[in-house]
Design a protein around this motif. Sequence first.
Motif, PDB file in Angstrom:
ATOM      1  N   ILE A  81       4.235  22.551  23.883  1.00  0.00           N
ATOM      2  CA  ILE A  81       3.765  21.560  23.002  1.00  0.00           C
ATOM      3  C   ILE A  81       2.428  20.923  23.091  1.00  0.00           C
ATOM      4  N   LYS A  82       1.347  20.927  22.752  1.00  0.00           N
ATOM      5  CA  LYS A  82      -0.058  21.660  22.911  1.00  0.00           C
ATOM      6  C   LYS A  82      -0.335  19.358  23.203  1.00  0.00           C
ATOM      7  N   VAL A  83      -0.657  19.303  24.166  1.00  0.00           N
ATOM      8  CA  VAL A  83      -1.204  17.909  24.533  1.00  0.00           C
ATOM      9  C   VAL A  83      -2.447  17.427  24.757  1.00  0.00           C
ATOM     10  N   ALA A  84      -3.169  16.694  23.898  1.00  0.00           N
ATOM     11  CA  ALA A  84      -4.488  16.610  23.762  1.00  0.00           C
ATOM     12  C   ALA A  84      -4.877  15.000  24.357  1.00  0.00           C
ATOM     13  N   LEU A  85      -6.351  14.703  24.978  1.00  0.00           N
ATOM     14  CA  LEU A  85      -6.160  13.143  25.767  1.00  0.00           C
ATOM     15  C   LEU A  85      -7.060  13.191  24.210  1.00  0.00           C
ATOM     16  N   VAL A  86      -6.857  12.364  23.834  1.00  0.00           N
ATOM     17  CA  VAL A  86      -8.219  11.353  22.761  1.00  0.00           C
ATOM     18  C   VAL A  86      -8.356   9.928  23.235  1.00  0.00           C
ATOM     19  N   THR A  87      -9.606   9.665  23.546  1.00  0.00           N
ATOM     20  CA  THR A  87     -10.412   8.331  24.259  1.00  0.00           C
ATOM     21  C   THR A  87     -11.500   7.818  23.981  1.00  0.00           C
ATOM     22  N   GLY A  88     -11.702   7.060  24.425  1.00  0.00           N
ATOM     23  CA  GLY A  88     -13.343   6.259  24.188  1.00  0.00           C
ATOM     24  C   GLY A  88     -14.051   6.397  25.003  1.00  0.00           C
ATOM     25  N   ARG A  89     -13.148   6.974  26.497  1.00  0.00           N
ATOM     26  CA  ARG A  89     -13.912   7.204  27.546  1.00  0.00           C
ATOM     27  C   ARG A  89     -14.984   8.796  27.664  1.00  0.00           C
ATOM     28  N   MET A  90     -16.063   8.407  28.770  1.00  0.00           N
ATOM     29  CA  MET A  90     -16.761   9.659  28.497  1.00  0.00           C
ATOM     30  C   MET A  90     -16.531  10.828  29.068  1.00  0.00           C
ATOM     31  N   ASN A  91     -16.765  11.738  28.101  1.00  0.00           N
ATOM     32  CA  ASN A  91     -16.274  13.405  28.236  1.00  0.00           C
ATOM     33  C   ASN A  91     -16.143  14.082  29.609  1.00  0.00           C
ATOM     34  N   ALA A  92     -17.155  13.523  30.424  1.00  0.00           N
ATOM     35  CA  ALA A  92     -17.336  14.257  32.235  1.00  0.00           C
ATOM     36  C   ALA A  92     -16.375  13.452  32.785  1.00  0.00           C
ATOM     37  N   VAL A  93     -15.545  12.317  32.422  1.00  0.00           N
ATOM     38  CA  VAL A  93     -14.289  11.393  32.922  1.00  0.00           C
ATOM     39  C   VAL A  93     -12.864  12.247  32.400  1.00  0.00           C
ATOM     40  N   ALA A  94     -13.145  11.585  30.814  1.00  0.00           N
ATOM     41  CA  ALA A  94     -11.770  12.517  29.679  1.00  0.00           C
ATOM     42  C   ALA A  94     -11.389  14.221  30.740  1.00  0.00           C
ATOM     43  N   LYS A  95     -12.612  14.494  31.010  1.00  0.00           N
ATOM     44  CA  LYS A  95     -12.272  16.448  31.510  1.00  0.00           C
ATOM     45  C   LYS A  95     -11.847  16.625  32.757  1.00  0.00           C
ATOM     46  N   LEU A  96     -12.253  15.378  33.756  1.00  0.00           N
ATOM     47  CA  LEU A  96     -11.637  15.604  35.246  1.00  0.00           C
ATOM     48  C   LEU A  96      -9.578  14.372  34.625  1.00  0.00           C
ATOM     49  N   ILE A  97      -9.912  13.597  34.159  1.00  0.00           N
ATOM     50  CA  ILE A  97      -8.296  13.498  33.919  1.00  0.00           C
ATOM     51  C   ILE A  97      -7.678  14.368  33.956  1.00  0.00           C
ATOM     52  N   ALA A  98      -8.049  15.233  32.479  1.00  0.00           N
ATOM     53  CA  ALA A  98      -7.317  15.856  32.440  1.00  0.00           C
ATOM     54  C   ALA A  98      -6.849  17.420  32.821  1.00  0.00           C
ATOM     55  N   GLN A  99      -7.725  17.758  33.560  1.00  0.00           N
ATOM     56  CA  GLN A  99      -7.640  18.809  34.721  1.00  0.00           C
ATOM     57  C   GLN A  99      -6.606  17.906  35.951  1.00  0.00           C
ATOM     58  N   ASP A 100      -6.725  16.708  35.819  1.00  0.00           N
ATOM     59  CA  ASP A 100      -5.894  16.000  36.756  1.00  0.00           C
ATOM     60  C   ASP A 100      -4.411  16.268  36.596  1.00  0.00           C
ATOM     61  N   LEU A 101      -4.281  15.903  35.021  1.00  0.00           N
ATOM     62  CA  LEU A 101      -2.977  16.207  34.144  1.00  0.00           C
ATOM     63  C   LEU A 101      -2.909  17.473  34.282  1.00  0.00           C
ATOM     64  N   GLY A 102      -3.010  18.490  34.699  1.00  0.00           N
ATOM     65  CA  GLY A 102      -2.997  20.360  34.598  1.00  0.00           C
ATOM     66  C   GLY A 102      -3.419  20.596  32.658  1.00  0.00           C
ATOM     67  N   LEU A 103      -4.117  19.962  32.297  1.00  0.00           N
ATOM     68  CA  LEU A 103      -4.402  20.388  30.879  1.00  0.00           C
ATOM     69  C   LEU A 103      -5.084  21.412  30.529  1.00  0.00           C
ATOM     70  N   ASP A 104      -4.870  22.012  29.742  1.00  0.00           N
ATOM     71  CA  ASP A 104      -5.828  23.288  29.192  1.00  0.00           C
ATOM     72  C   ASP A 104      -5.945  23.450  28.132  1.00  0.00           C
ATOM     73  N   THR A 105      -6.293  22.052  27.547  1.00  0.00           N
ATOM     74  CA  THR A 105      -6.811  21.937  25.821  1.00  0.00           C
ATOM     75  C   THR A 105      -8.024  21.230  25.873  1.00  0.00           C
ATOM     76  N   PRO A 106      -8.526  21.011  24.614  1.00  0.00           N
ATOM     77  CA  PRO A 106     -10.083  20.981  24.247  1.00  0.00           C
ATOM     78  C   PRO A 106      -9.562  18.758  24.583  1.00  0.00           C
ATOM     79  N   VAL A 107     -10.716  18.196  24.890  1.00  0.00           N
ATOM     80  CA  VAL A 107     -10.284  17.488  25.415  1.00  0.00           C
ATOM     81  C   VAL A 107     -11.512  16.349  24.270  1.00  0.00           C
ATOM     82  N   VAL A 108     -10.535  15.108  23.826  1.00  0.00           N
ATOM     83  CA  VAL A 108     -11.550  14.262  22.708  1.00  0.00           C
ATOM     84  C   VAL A 108     -11.983  13.000  23.626  1.00  0.00           C
TER      85      VAL A 108
END
Length: 261
Positions: free
Chosen positions: A36-63
């Motif tokens: 199941i794909k998990v995508a983060l969808v946030t109002g945060r900055m892209n630079a910060v959201a990418k780090l959060i995705a990495q922390d969760l081990g995600l390799d999906t597009p970040v919104v």
Amino acid sequence: MIKLVATDIDGTILIPEGNFTQGVKDCVKKLCKKGIKVALVTGRMNAVAKLIAQDLGLDTPVVSYQGGLVTHNDEILYERYLTKDQTERILSWAKKENIHINLYNNDILYSEKDCYEVQRYCNNLHTHFEIKSFGEIKKNKINKLLAINYSEPEKIDKYEKELPLIFPDLYIVKSTPYFLEFSNKEASKSCAVRFLQKHWGLKQEEILTIGDQNNDIELLKAGGIKVAMGNATEELKKQADYITDTVHNDGFVKAMEKYCF
């Protein structure tokens, strides 16, 4: 069968203290292992959201930016910016109202002065900012503008009702009791999730959306299954098919157990 979980971050999977519970981390890994794909969808900055995705081990597009930017491994898949004219009109309004503005241009956060509002904002979200006169900024890639009022949040409620009539060409949404966000009309969470739906060839009923604030109303609209956190606003709960537990009680995990496992 759910094939995509599109989730907000703050107040949904991330507790206000700024941590993920072990339950959330384990749940995200389990979702990925299940395919199941998990995508983060946030109002945060892209630079910060990418780090959060990495922390969760995600390799999906970040919104990020409420849906104004979708990236994957530094490749831009979808982007919608404010025009220079729209930006100037909002800044003029903010000056008259004497309200603080965070300006995001090309994924950099700018403030015209080092003040309480930007310090509190950046300390809470572990974000950096640069001080610069808005008149000196090129404004070629304005991701969004963020109005902040910590002392009189009732004004944010007032602006949220009034400003869409004044600025009908903008997407305006309250993302916390203290924040009002301004972005491109096609920079909403629903626009971004529908882009991902098309990108992956999914049906709407195969998408689960989950969030907690008013800016997640658009997120929930894009889902086949719409979940509100137990700590969500009343406005968001009205949009939901299911209301789960709070972020402190692993409401995200409980919703996944109900619909995905």
